[in-house]
Design an enzyme around this catalytic site. Structure first.
Site, mmCIF file in Angstrom:
data_model
loop_
_atom_site.group_PDB
_atom_site.id
_atom_site.type_symbol
_atom_site.label_atom_id
_atom_site.label_comp_id
_atom_site.label_asym_id
_atom_site.label_seq_id
_atom_site.Cartn_x
_atom_site.Cartn_y
_atom_site.Cartn_z
ATOM 1 N N HIS A 169 17.737 11.765 -1.331
ATOM 2 C CA HIS A 169 18.245 11.519 -2.684
ATOM 3 C C HIS A 169 17.453 12.253 -3.759
ATOM 4 C CE1 HIS A 169 21.067 8.140 -1.702
ATOM 5 N NE2 HIS A 169 20.419 8.286 -0.567
ATOM 6 N N ASP A 382 14.850 15.950 -11.278
ATOM 7 C CA ASP A 382 15.596 14.780 -10.812
ATOM 8 C C ASP A 382 16.551 15.201 -9.698
ATOM 9 O OD1 ASP A 382 16.621 12.187 -10.728
ATOM 10 O OD2 ASP A 382 16.767 12.033 -12.903
HETATM 11 C C1 G6P Z 1 14.954 6.593 -6.657
HETATM 12 C C2 G6P Z 1 14.754 6.829 -5.169
HETATM 13 C C3 G6P Z 1 15.128 5.593 -4.376
HETATM 14 C C4 G6P Z 1 14.411 4.381 -4.925
HETATM 15 C C5 G6P Z 1 14.679 4.217 -6.411
HETATM 16 C C6 G6P Z 1 13.935 3.048 -7.034
HETATM 17 O O1 G6P Z 1 16.317 6.493 -6.945
HETATM 18 O O2 G6P Z 1 15.507 7.947 -4.738
HETATM 19 O O3 G6P Z 1 14.805 5.769 -3.014
HETATM 20 O O4 G6P Z 1 14.788 3.217 -4.234
HETATM 21 O O5 G6P Z 1 14.294 5.402 -7.064
HETATM 22 O O6 G6P Z 1 12.577 3.126 -6.790
HETATM 23 P P1 G6P Z 1 11.797 2.005 -5.979
HETATM 24 O O7 G6P Z 1 10.462 2.568 -5.690
HETATM 25 O O8 G6P Z 1 11.768 0.825 -6.907
HETATM 26 O O9 G6P Z 1 12.588 1.704 -4.743
#
Ligand code: G6P
Length: 477
Positions: A169, A382
């Site tokens: 992602h 991003d």
């Molecule tokens: C981004 C990453 C995700 C992640 C999200 C939130 O979108 O690609 O993998 O889950 O951020 O971050 P966190 O560390 O809270 O999961």
């Protein structure tokens, strides 16, 4: 509402990501509250999971929580328990203080610690073991994101019968940066355990293939990698880009809700009915360019190009990774900058920045999108940025201007946005003014063209395209 289940058998379709869609937080009295997990990944995957009765394997967000499998919206959720040590070394350490900054062009310096790597490996093994136990014979497993890059190979060793897809992602960095990583070979081998490795942008695919060639010396033709296997036939792995998106129908439903429409008017009133409302909505992350944005805004106010009595910038900063040093520091820096601007240009009852360090439900986000004149999506780097696509999908009135960073994946598709290089403060200032002064006809023309793109390439198409390519990959190899 979460209910226990016992009736699900082995699954033929499993999604695995670090986070489950639900996020647990522990209250002071030791009880647990459930909320929606943060970030774009979960937002994007939710509609897919609703449509395809399947199993989701992930972490519930707090350490040492042991949960039996449970059901939510027809999806079986299987939680992977992470210890406090796992959370510190795997999640906060290797995932978010090594890989995250490295993959986002070292905006912050990545830390390389051998102890973190060891735990990254053991937690990836934990996820692979849980999936291997859940998966039916010949099942399809779709592994997500940078936290789980070793899972494809680990899973292939445990269960060669599975079809394995991986999707990243976030951006995949250039060779010159990636090669810093002391465990670069292991990461590439981990990913190449998949049949299909998906990325957001074409440039991510290019970076990955170049690295495969240079670090592994594997043959790469087009998007096909030949992985030599000892004593067996070679395997073929496909790498391709699949730009992720949002659920267009879900957003159309939300923005038609009279309560959301009324709320958008209320928001404008609550900030004093300014002539111009500028909006930003990001996780509080150093990749998102908060400080650059604030600097540009500050200069516009001090130059007299923006009148502090006429404009309000609403800055939603959702709390994120709050125990990682670089995030603690960023929060201090952002709050200092906001305080300075409001102290300098504010008056009783009117402040040029409304800073909100909160998480909001989807309805409130939609109301904010509808209320805004100018939306600033200005990350320094991003993977995609789904907020940009959500804003566009929400503006069925054909109005609103999107200022979009060239360094967001969404830029490849949203060509009608006002493009900006957020590293260039003068350019940021120029594009903010351009957005503010844009004539209604031009605003409309740009918005309609972006809406068409998002409508025709929504998240349903994204998952369909990926799974079709995955099924095909397995047949030809
Ligand atoms: C981004 C990453 C995700 C992640 C999200 C939130 O979108 O690609 O993998 O889950 O951020 O971050 P966190 O560390 O809270 O999961």
């Amino acid at each position: 509402d979460l209910s226990g289940i016992s009736t699900f058998g082995p699954s033929t379709m499993i999604v695995v990501s670090n986070r489950l869609p639900v996020d647990a937080t522990e209250n002071e009295d030791g009880s647990i509250s459930w909320g929606l997990a943060p970030g774009g990944l979960v937002t994007a995957l939710e509609p897919f999971m609703r449509e395809n009765a399947s199993t989701w394997v992930g972490w519930a967000g707090i350490s040492d929580l042991v949960l039996a499998p449970f059901e939510r919206d027809g999806v079986k959720l299987v939680s992977v328990t992470l210890s406090e040590n796992d959370v510190e070394l795997f999640y906060e350490g290797f995932s978010n203080d090594t890989l995250w900054p490295l993959y986002h062009d070292v905006i912050e310096a990545p830390s390389y610690h051998r102890a973190w790597w060891e735990v990254y490996r053991s937690v990836n093994q934990k996820f692979a073991d849980v999936v291997a136990a859940e998966a039916a014979e010949g099942a399809t497993v779709w592994v997500h994101d940078y936290q789980l890059q070793l899972v494809p190979q680990m899973l292939r060793e445990l269960r060669p019968d599975l079809t394995i897809g991986f999707f990243l992602h976030i951006p995949f960095p250039a060779y010159g940066l990636f090669s810093q990583l002391p465990w670069r070979r292991q990461i590439i081998e981990g990913l190449l355990g998949a049949d299909l490795v998906g990325f957001q942008r074409a440039q991510d695919v290019d970076n990955f293939l170049r690295i495969v060639r240079r670090i592994m010396a594997y043959k790469v033709i087009g998007g096909h990698v030949t992985v030599p296997s000892r004593g067996e036939e070679n395997r073929y792995v496909v790498a391709r880009n699949f730009p992720i998106s949002i659920s267009y129908p879900d957003i159309q439903k939300l923005i038609k809700d009279p309560a959301v429409i009324a709320r958008s008017r209320e928001i404008r009133e609550s900030i004093g009915n300014p002539k111009i409302m500028i909006l930003g909505a990001d996780r509080l992350d150093y990749t998102k360019g908060f400080l650059h944005r604030l600097k540009a805004y500050d200069e516009l106010l001090s130059d007299g190009d923006l009148d502090p009595t006429e404009v309000v910038m609403v800055m939603v900063a959702s709390p994120s990774r709050e125990r990682v040093d670089s995030y603690i520091k960023l929060r201090d820096d952002v709050e200092l900058a906001v305080g300075r601007i409001n102290g300098q240009y504010g008056e009783l009852g009117h402040y040029p920045v409304v800073y909100l360090h909160h998480n909001y439900p989807r309805e409130e986000m939609m109301a904010l999108f509808l209320a805004a004149d100018v939306m600033l999506v200005t990350p320094l780097r991003d993977g995609m940025n789904l907020v940009a696509k959500e804003f566009v999908a929400a503006r069925s009135d054909g109005d609103g201007v999107l200022v979009l960073s060239e360094f967001a994946g969404a830029f490849d598709e949203l060509k009608a946005a006002v493009a900006v290089n957020p590293h260039d403060i003068d350019d940021l200032k120029k594009q903010i003014l351009r957005a503010k002064d844009m004539a209604p006809a031009e605003r409309r023309q740009r918005m309609l063209s972006m809406r068409r793109r998002v409508r025709e390439h929504d998240v349903e198409k994204w998952s369909r395209d990926f799974l079709k390519a995955l099924a095909h990959t397995n047949r030809v190899s």
